[in-house]
Design a protein around this motif. Structure first.
Motif, PDB file in Angstrom:
ATOM      1  N   GLU A   1      -1.141  -6.993   3.354  1.00  0.00           N
ATOM      2  CA  GLU A   1      -1.387  -5.831   2.517  1.00  0.00           C
ATOM      3  C   GLU A   1      -2.719  -5.954   1.780  1.00  0.00           C
TER       4      GLU A   1
ATOM      5  N   SER B   1       0.852  -1.190   0.000  1.00  0.00           N
ATOM      6  CA  SER B   1       0.000   0.000   0.000  1.00  0.00           C
ATOM      7  C   SER B   1       0.888   1.240   0.000  1.00  0.00           C
ATOM      8  N   ARG B   2       0.311   2.397  -0.321  1.00  0.00           N
ATOM      9  CA  ARG B   2       1.098   3.633  -0.384  1.00  0.00           C
ATOM     10  C   ARG B   2       1.701   3.969   0.973  1.00  0.00           C
ATOM     11  N   THR B   3       0.920   3.719   2.026  1.00  0.00           N
ATOM     12  CA  THR B   3       1.437   3.997   3.374  1.00  0.00           C
ATOM     13  C   THR B   3       2.608   3.093   3.698  1.00  0.00           C
ATOM     14  N   SER B   4       2.487   1.791   3.379  1.00  0.00           N
ATOM     15  CA  SER B   4       3.564   0.844   3.649  1.00  0.00           C
ATOM     16  C   SER B   4       4.793   1.161   2.807  1.00  0.00           C
ATOM     17  N   GLU B   5       4.565   1.579   1.538  1.00  0.00           N
ATOM     18  CA  GLU B   5       5.702   1.969   0.691  1.00  0.00           C
ATOM     19  C   GLU B   5       6.488   3.109   1.323  1.00  0.00           C
TER      20      GLU B   5
END
Length: 684
Positions: free
Chosen positions: A684, A586-590
């Protein structure tokens, strides 16, 4: 609160009343002047207690009026009262004069000196209410002089005397002012709790006047932290209560503060409406209109800011006639800034410049951060219009710096506020836990006495089980609170980084680019080089604050770009093998994964003294595996004592928790460091 809209007929009546007020004021001033001169002549002839009585009348007549040299008259009254051994009366004059210095004349240092004289004299005052007022006014002098710690000590003493006098209103007022000092020292949650406590006391006592002061202070606290919705809700309720109580002084203060908040959020219509209403209520006040000058100045500023120059001119002429000739000018710093804004609106930049500079110097002396950065913006506009681009750029830079500092300070205040609430909640939970345990112990002791032969052992075992369960629950709750706080803090940091990066790129970067283009064809090659270099540094800082490469290039290319940049600018030898992992997180995890790698590489560059770094990032089945190893000096690492870790390592650990990963750090002195990370894709 509804906005007031006047039709033409109502406007005519309003303006007529406005002009009648000037005539009435002039007549009143002439009458006061005549009484003052008459009393002075009578005092010169009188002796003993007759003279003291006349001095008392003169003191009451000129109280809080600098144009009649109130401070000189008050000091004569103090001296003569002490000569006649009228100690309580001398104390009352001292209290009034200290209040005047602290709250009216903007000379709190004089109030501090006078209060010190009072303490040194050790007067045998027996009136507890008078002592409470003296210490409260003394606290105000120290508060407005910036001596916050000493002011709190004096407010505490004022509370004690008010309690001895059984005067709840006076006690609550001293406690309210103490809360204000505590807030200014940065303890927002404690100040808020004190004010909430005062509000409860005054509500029970039905002390409307004190309640209005306390809730006004609470609304101001919310405003300082940027909680404008909370502040407006509190102010609207206070304004409604003030109308019912016909407390016009409170109405003026709250409406004025509401106008400041409206200006901060860009609601100019409400800003002007609040100020007009505050000004109108000044005519109904029976206790004078101490805020009339500053409300007049801010009305001038509001009309000037909103291109209502005809109305602005009316207030400008009135201000110059009424306050411009006074010595000292009341609220001079606000007066100067209002004149500067008026001159800017009328394009008279020659007059605007000295007024703006004087206002800035006064705000700097008083350490008023928000007013300082507004002054920088004002001076930047003036210099720009005068084609003095060098000074315009200087003040624009200062304005941007101070604006960001003020915004950061508000966020820090809010975080401090919530952190203190968190600590208070944790403390209260612990106290409740201990109280619960004590209750259980008492119950067990009673039961043991009654059932010693039958079930003592069983009950003790049950108690231990309950205790262990509750202890585990408390530990889990404590851990959850701490993790939530840490994660919220990281989230706020990322938001602030994005904001600062955009501000640097959109504001400072754009201006430097424009400046670069402006001087491109000139002979100032050094200046062109300096601007280009500065622009590149701004861009590097912006990229460091927020990794825009993530959005433009994707995670894989962003990681490679980061490695390439460090490789190009350091002596490190990199061996990297990075799989394509775009779209797997996800964008947050990236973002958190990117930050973990960034923080790890920064630590290697800054601290490891390594010569080579190996990086592997692989997609293996349902996980992403990261391996980073350096051949540096290493460090002593103990998994069981994570509290000793550096801030950078703690941040890596917190980010790993947020994205649900398995983090492992191995480091030994002289043997380098290995960091591995495994991200399960199923989460994810």
């Amino acid at each position: 609160m509804g906005l007031r809209i006047f039709d033409l007929k109502t406007k005519v009546v309003f303006v007529s009343l406005f002009m009648l007020q000037y005539v009435s004021t002039d007549a009143q001033e002439s009458s006061v002047e005549l009484k003052v001169q008459t009393l002075k002549k009578d005092i010169a002839k009188a002796k003993n207690y007759e003279k003291l009585e006349l001095l008392d009348s003169l003191h009451t007549l000129v109280l809080d009026k600098p144009e009649y040299q109130y401070d000189s008259i008050a000091r004569k009254a103090i001296t003569y009262a002490m000569e006649l051994d009228s100690i309580n009366l001398a104390g009352q004059y001292m209290s009034d004069l200290v209040f005047y210095y602290a709250n009216s004349s903007e000379t709190p240092e004089k109030g501090m000196l006078l209060f010190k004289e009072f303490e040194e004299l050790n007067l045998k005052i027996k009136d507890n209410i008078l002592l409470a007022k003296l210490y409260m006014n003394g606290g105000d002098s120290y508060f407005f002089s910036g001596e916050l710690k000493e002011s709190i000590s004096l407010y505490n003493k004022s509370e004690i005397w008010a309690l001895k006098a059984k005067d709840s209103a006076l006690y609550a007022r001293a406690r309210t002012y103490k809360a204000g000092a505590i807030v200014d020292m940065g303890n927002y949650a404690i100040g808020s709790q004190l004010l909430s406590e005062v509000v409860k006391i005054l509500t029970v006592k039905k002390d409307t006047s004190g309640l209005l002061i306390a809730r006004n202070t609470l609304a101001t606290l919310y405003s300082k932290m940027g909680f404008f919705e909370n502040a407006k809700k509190e102010r609207d309720e206070v304004i409604a209560l003030s109308v019912l109580a016909k407390d016009y002084n409170s109405l003026q203060s709250n409406l004025h503060n509401a106008s400041i908040d409206a200006d901060k959020i860009g609601d100019q219509k409400s800003r002007i409406a609040y100020l007009k209403e505050a000004y109108a209520y000044g005519f109904k006040s029976n206790e004078g209109f101490s805020l009339k000058p500053i409300i007049s100045y801010n009305l001038l500023r509001a009309y000037a800011d909103n291109d209502s120059l005809i109305k602005a001119k009316t207030y400008y002429e009135n201000i110059q006639r009424t306050y411009g000739t006074r010595i000292p000018i009341p609220y001079e710093s606000t007066y100067r800034s209002a004149l500067a804004d008026y001159y800017i609106a009328t394009h008279d930049y020659r007059k605007a410049l000295p007024e703006a500079q004087k206002a800035l110097n006064m705000f700097l002396g008083a350490n008023l951060a928000e007013e300082v950065f507004e002054s920088y913006n004002r001076l930047a506009k003036i210099y720009k219009e005068r084609n003095d681009y060098k000074n315009a750029y200087t003040y624009t830079t200062k304005y941007n710096h101070y604006r960001d500092s003020v915004n950061s300070l508000k966020k820090a205040r809010a975080l401090s506020y919530y952190q203190t609430l968190y600590e208070t909640e944790k403390r209260d939970f612990k106290i409740a836990e201990q109280a619960s345990q004590i209750s259980l112990l008492d119950a067990e002791n009673k039961i043991n006495k009654q059932w010693m032969l039958f079930g003592g052992t069983g009950l003790l075992l049950l108690f231990l089980i309950i205790y262990l369960l509750r202890s585990r629950k408390f530990i889990a709750y404590k851990k959850e609170l701490q993790e939530n706080f840490s994660q919220d803090l990281l989230h706020e940091q990322e938001k602030e980084r994005v904001h600062l990066a955009r501000e640097l790129h959109d504001s400072v970067g754009q201006k430097l680019m424009l400046l670069s283009k402006t001087i491109k064809n000139t002979v100032h090659t050094n200046a062109k080089h300096l601007v280009d270099t500065t622009l590149e540094e701004i861009r590097q800082i912006s990229r460091g604050l927020h990794p825009s490469n993530l959005e433009r290039l994707g995670l894989t290319m962003a990681i490679n770009a980061m490695i390439y940049e460090i490789n190009s600018n350091t002596d490190l030898f990199f061996s990297e093998d990075v799989d394509n992992i775009d779209g797997l997180l996800s964008r947050t995890s990236e973002l958190h994964f990117y930050r973990i790698i960034q923080e790890t590489l920064n630590n290697i560059v800054k601290h490891s003294e390594a010569k080579a770094v190996k990086i592997n990032i692989k997609k293996v089945s349902e996980t992403i595996e990261m391996f980073i190893r350096d051949n540096g000096k290493g460090f002593s690492f103990d998994k069981n004592h994570s509290y000793k870790m550096s801030l950078g390592m703690k941040t890596i650990e917190e980010r790993a928790k947020i994205i649900n990963t398995n983090l492992n750090i191995e480091s030994y002195l002289g043997k380098g460091t290995v960091i591995t990370l495994s991200i399960p894709l199923k989460n994810e």
